[in-house]
Design a protein around this motif. Sequence first.
Motif, PDB file in Angstrom:
ATOM      1  N   TYR A  54     -19.641  12.667   7.664  1.00 40.42           N
ATOM      2  CA  TYR A  54     -20.152  11.403   8.172  1.00 40.42           C
ATOM      3  C   TYR A  54     -19.017  10.613   8.832  1.00 40.42           C
ATOM      4  CZ  TYR A  54     -24.134  12.646   5.279  1.00 40.42           C
ATOM      5  OH  TYR A  54     -25.198  13.314   4.735  1.00 40.42           O
ATOM      6  N   MET A 113     -32.462  11.924   8.582  1.00 39.39           N
ATOM      7  CA  MET A 113     -32.010  10.547   8.807  1.00 39.39           C
ATOM      8  C   MET A 113     -32.269  10.122  10.245  1.00 39.39           C
ATOM      9  SD  MET A 113     -28.336  10.310   6.867  1.00 39.39           S
ATOM     10  CE  MET A 113     -28.135  10.715   5.124  1.00 39.39           C
ATOM     11  N   PHE A 114     -31.941  11.022  11.176  1.00 36.89           N
ATOM     12  CA  PHE A 114     -32.071  10.683  12.588  1.00 36.89           C
ATOM     13  C   PHE A 114     -33.516  10.748  13.078  1.00 36.89           C
ATOM     14  CE2 PHE A 114     -27.511  11.058  12.692  1.00 36.89           C
ATOM     15  CZ  PHE A 114     -27.144  10.133  13.668  1.00 36.89           C
ATOM     16  N   SER A 115     -34.423  11.166  12.234  1.00 36.87           N
ATOM     17  CA  SER A 115     -35.831  11.062  12.601  1.00 36.87           C
ATOM     18  C   SER A 115     -36.329   9.627  12.443  1.00 36.87           C
ATOM     19  CB  SER A 115     -36.675  12.000  11.731  1.00 36.87           C
ATOM     20  OG  SER A 115     -36.670  11.587  10.370  1.00 36.87           O
ATOM     21  N   HIS A 116     -35.497   8.786  11.789  1.00 33.83           N
ATOM     22  CA  HIS A 116     -35.860   7.385  11.576  1.00 33.83           C
ATOM     23  C   HIS A 116     -34.915   6.421  12.281  1.00 33.83           C
ATOM     24  CE1 HIS A 116     -38.855   8.459   8.525  1.00 33.83           C
ATOM     25  NE2 HIS A 116     -37.953   9.297   8.024  1.00 33.83           N
ATOM     26  N   VAL A 117     -33.708   6.882  12.626  1.00 37.89           N
ATOM     27  CA  VAL A 117     -32.738   6.015  13.304  1.00 37.89           C
ATOM     28  C   VAL A 117     -32.184   6.744  14.521  1.00 37.89           C
ATOM     29  CG1 VAL A 117     -32.110   4.828  11.158  1.00 37.89           C
ATOM     30  CG2 VAL A 117     -30.803   6.831  11.892  1.00 37.89           C
ATOM     31  N   ASP A 118     -31.642   5.983  15.455  1.00 34.42           N
ATOM     32  CA  ASP A 118     -31.039   6.572  16.655  1.00 34.42           C
ATOM     33  C   ASP A 118     -29.537   6.783  16.489  1.00 34.42           C
ATOM     34  OD1 ASP A 118     -33.474   6.639  18.040  1.00 34.42           O
ATOM     35  OD2 ASP A 118     -33.230   4.550  18.674  1.00 34.42           O
ATOM     36  N   VAL A 119     -28.900   5.914  15.720  1.00 31.25           N
ATOM     37  CA  VAL A 119     -27.460   6.025  15.479  1.00 31.25           C
ATOM     38  C   VAL A 119     -27.187   5.790  14.003  1.00 31.25           C
ATOM     39  CG1 VAL A 119     -26.765   5.333  17.809  1.00 31.25           C
ATOM     40  CG2 VAL A 119     -27.075   3.590  16.038  1.00 31.25           C
ATOM     41  N   LEU A 120     -26.073   6.343  13.520  1.00 27.99           N
ATOM     42  CA  LEU A 120     -25.646   6.149  12.134  1.00 27.99           C
ATOM     43  C   LEU A 120     -24.180   5.733  12.167  1.00 27.99           C
ATOM     44  CD1 LEU A 120     -26.265   6.401   9.086  1.00 27.99           C
ATOM     45  CD2 LEU A 120     -25.461   8.771   9.226  1.00 27.99           C
ATOM     46  N   THR A 170     -24.066   8.927  17.364  1.00 27.76           N
ATOM     47  CA  THR A 170     -25.306   9.644  17.652  1.00 27.76           C
ATOM     48  C   THR A 170     -25.334  10.962  16.888  1.00 27.76           C
ATOM     49  OG1 THR A 170     -24.347  10.780  19.561  1.00 27.76           O
ATOM     50  CG2 THR A 170     -25.380   8.628  19.946  1.00 27.76           C
TER      51      THR A 170
END
Length: 291
Positions: free
Chosen positions: A217, A71-78, A82
Amino acid sequence: MAEVVDAVDTVVDVPGVVSVPRSRVVEGVRAYGLIVAMWLRSTMAYRASFVMMASGNFAATAFDFVTILLMFSHVDVLGGYTLPEIALLYGAAGTAFGLADLLMGSMDRLGRRVRDGTLDTLLVRPVPVLAQVAADRFALRRLGRVTQGLLVLGYALVTLDIDWTVAKVVLVPLMVLSGGAIFAAVFVAGAAFQFVAQDASQVQNSFTYGGATLLQYPPTVFATDLVRGVTFVVPLAFVNWLPSLYVLGRDYPLGLPEWVAFLPPLVAAVCWALAGLAWRAGLRAYRSTGS
């Protein structure tokens, strides 16, 4: 059968006071240890098999964190968090659940025992039934989940820039241990429900395995009603969300005060008290299969 249960699950009656003898607790812990030791000897008889199964358990649980990494390979935060912050949530929840699953994970087999009548053999033994059910088929391979959770938790604590205080240092291990106790209480309560439902292991798993996945999460990605439910109904938020937010210095969901971060031990004690009442009620209501 009710008479057998009453004989096995004895209490001491004192005028005005009803209490469980301390010897029963000691006896239960001792019986649990002996049964676990038996299963450990059985496991270590095939050490290569144990290593492979533990490694497989570690790899299977690691895929959950790999999913987060993808997921974090496409977004910086969820949800405003971080990767290291979510790693803290993941590691705390994974380790706490892993400890509970290691020690009490066999409780989900109770429905099968109720259904086929094999629970009767446990009732006639002069050993607390809870200890026998919890220690049955003790699986040391579940250490793989605990190890994986600890590694992710260690990564988070090393990576995060946390303004450490004495309270935060104490809160991290307290969070993990209290979280494990809360999950263990949920295992017992779920097993007690199976006295009535008999084949309800999946319902129990929705709160244990499902709860562990939920807590990996941040609360910001879930609906407010769901956050309320896991805070005030089934208090899984005390496993890692509330203590972790204090460590991270973030705002609490639902506008809760800051001191709730230190309530996990109290919440765990209340959960165990309620789970114990549910267990005793279910055990006393058990009437065998009739076979």
